[in-house]
Design a protein around this motif. Structure first.
Motif, short mmCIF file in Angstrom:
data_model
loop_
_atom_site.label_atom_id
_atom_site.label_comp_id
_atom_site.label_asym_id
_atom_site.label_seq_id
_atom_site.Cartn_x
_atom_site.Cartn_y
_atom_site.Cartn_z
N GLU A 56 -40.85 4.61 -18.05
CA GLU A 56 -41.63 5.75 -17.47
C GLU A 56 -42.07 5.72 -16.21
N LYS A 57 -42.28 4.54 -15.75
CA LYS A 57 -42.81 4.40 -14.14
C LYS A 57 -41.64 4.99 -13.49
N SER A 58 -40.31 4.69 -13.64
CA SER A 58 -39.42 5.12 -12.73
C SER A 58 -38.80 6.58 -12.92
N LEU A 59 -39.15 7.02 -14.06
CA LEU A 59 -38.99 8.44 -14.45
C LEU A 59 -39.77 9.15 -13.83
N ARG A 60 -41.08 8.86 -13.79
CA ARG A 60 -42.12 9.68 -13.02
C ARG A 60 -41.81 9.94 -11.57
N LEU B 27 -38.35 11.19 1.71
CA LEU B 27 -39.11 10.16 1.05
C LEU B 27 -40.22 9.50 1.78
N GLN B 28 -40.16 9.32 3.25
CA GLN B 28 -41.43 8.67 3.87
C GLN B 28 -42.59 9.80 3.55
N LYS B 29 -42.42 10.92 3.34
CA LYS B 29 -43.64 11.86 3.38
C LYS B 29 -44.06 11.50 1.82
N LEU B 30 -43.27 11.46 0.91
CA LEU B 30 -43.48 11.27 -0.39
C LEU B 30 -44.44 9.80 -0.43
N VAL B 31 -43.91 8.85 0.18
CA VAL B 31 -44.53 7.59 0.25
C VAL B 31 -45.99 7.62 0.83
N LYS B 32 -46.12 8.15 1.91
CA LYS B 32 -47.34 8.54 2.61
C LYS B 32 -48.24 9.19 1.89
N GLN B 33 -47.82 10.09 1.14
CA GLN B 33 -48.89 10.79 0.24
C GLN B 33 -49.44 9.98 -0.88
N ARG B 34 -48.49 9.07 -1.53
CA ARG B 34 -48.90 8.16 -2.42
C ARG B 34 -49.87 7.06 -1.82
N LYS B 35 -49.62 6.52 -0.68
CA LYS B 35 -50.50 5.74 -0.02
C LYS B 35 -51.92 6.31 0.20
N ASP B 36 -51.77 7.57 0.67
CA ASP B 36 -53.27 8.24 0.89
C ASP B 36 -54.02 8.36 -0.45
N GLU C 230 -58.71 1.96 -10.93
CA GLU C 230 -57.35 1.06 -10.97
C GLU C 230 -56.37 1.83 -11.73
N ASP C 231 -56.50 2.51 -12.72
CA ASP C 231 -55.44 3.11 -13.76
C ASP C 231 -54.67 4.14 -12.82
N LEU C 232 -55.40 5.02 -11.92
CA LEU C 232 -54.58 5.95 -11.05
C LEU C 232 -54.01 5.22 -9.98
N ALA C 233 -54.61 4.07 -9.52
CA ALA C 233 -53.95 3.48 -8.21
C ALA C 233 -52.78 2.68 -8.71
N GLN C 234 -52.85 2.23 -9.84
CA GLN C 234 -51.56 1.67 -10.37
C GLN C 234 -50.40 2.29 -10.34
N LYS C 235 -50.66 3.68 -10.76
CA LYS C 235 -49.56 4.62 -10.93
C LYS C 235 -49.11 4.87 -9.56
N GLU C 236 -49.87 4.93 -8.54
CA GLU C 236 -49.67 5.21 -7.30
C GLU C 236 -48.71 4.31 -6.71
N ARG C 237 -49.22 2.92 -6.90
CA ARG C 237 -48.54 1.62 -6.36
C ARG C 237 -47.00 1.60 -7.07
N GLU C 238 -46.90 2.03 -8.40
CA GLU C 238 -45.63 1.97 -9.26
C GLU C 238 -44.55 2.93 -8.24
N GLU C 239 -45.34 4.10 -8.11
CA GLU C 239 -44.31 5.21 -7.55
C GLU C 239 -44.05 4.95 -6.17
N ILE C 240 -44.67 4.36 -5.50
CA ILE C 240 -44.59 3.68 -4.03
C ILE C 240 -43.20 2.95 -4.20
N GLU C 241 -43.33 2.00 -5.04
CA GLU C 241 -42.27 0.67 -5.24
C GLU C 241 -41.00 1.51 -5.48
N VAL C 242 -40.84 2.48 -6.31
CA VAL C 242 -39.76 3.03 -6.80
C VAL C 242 -39.18 3.90 -5.60
#
Length: 152
Positions: free
Chosen positions: A20-24, A55-64, A75-87
């Protein structure tokens, strides 16, 4: 292999694995690519440097978003953002270490003849061109400030 093909291959793998993490994350990248390709004037083609910027824009959006969620103790939403940044970061070129970045910035400062913070714009222009995709804009700016401050 173009980025879009890599994304599709990984998307199929993630679907089969029910990851699910990678799919998202992969679906977000795919949507951004489609939007960029169908944007007015794009001509349905994305160059490699445009893919990296995307891709850099997507990472920046997620970091923001991550920063906001952490401030709000979500923390629940923060964790999702961390996972997406990683992928997403898996598809970006390897980022420079602070030592490598400092070495390159120092060289650019020598080439441009910059000597004070007033010359920062000149250095940033050259640095952003040379380091596109290899370092974050904030990291570049901070390093330029540090090195110029040390040169005074």
């Amino acid at each position: 292999m173009p980025l879009e093909e890599k994304i599709m291959t990984d998307l199929k793998t993630a679907m089969l694995a029910k990851d699910e993490k990678s799919l998202r994350s992969l679906r977000a990248i795919k949507a951004a690519i489609i939007n960029a390709k169908t944007a007015e004037g794009a001509g349905g083609i994305l160059k490699e440097e445009d893919e990296i910027k995307l891709l850099q824009k997507l990472v920046k959006q997620r970091k923001d978003s991550l920063e906001i969620f952490e401030k709000q103790n979500r923390e629940d939403l923060a964790q999702k953002e961390r996972e997406e940044i990683e992928v997403i970061e898996k598809f970006l070129p390897k980022q420079l270490s602070p030592e490598e970045l400092k070495k390159i910035i120092t060289e650019i400062i020598k080439e441009t003849g910059a000597s004070s913070a007033a010359d920062m714009g000149k250095v940033m222009g050259a640095a952003n061109k040379q380091l596109a995709g290899k370092a974050d804009g904030k990291a570049i700016a901070a390093m330029v400030k540090d090195v110029l401050a040390g040169n005074q």
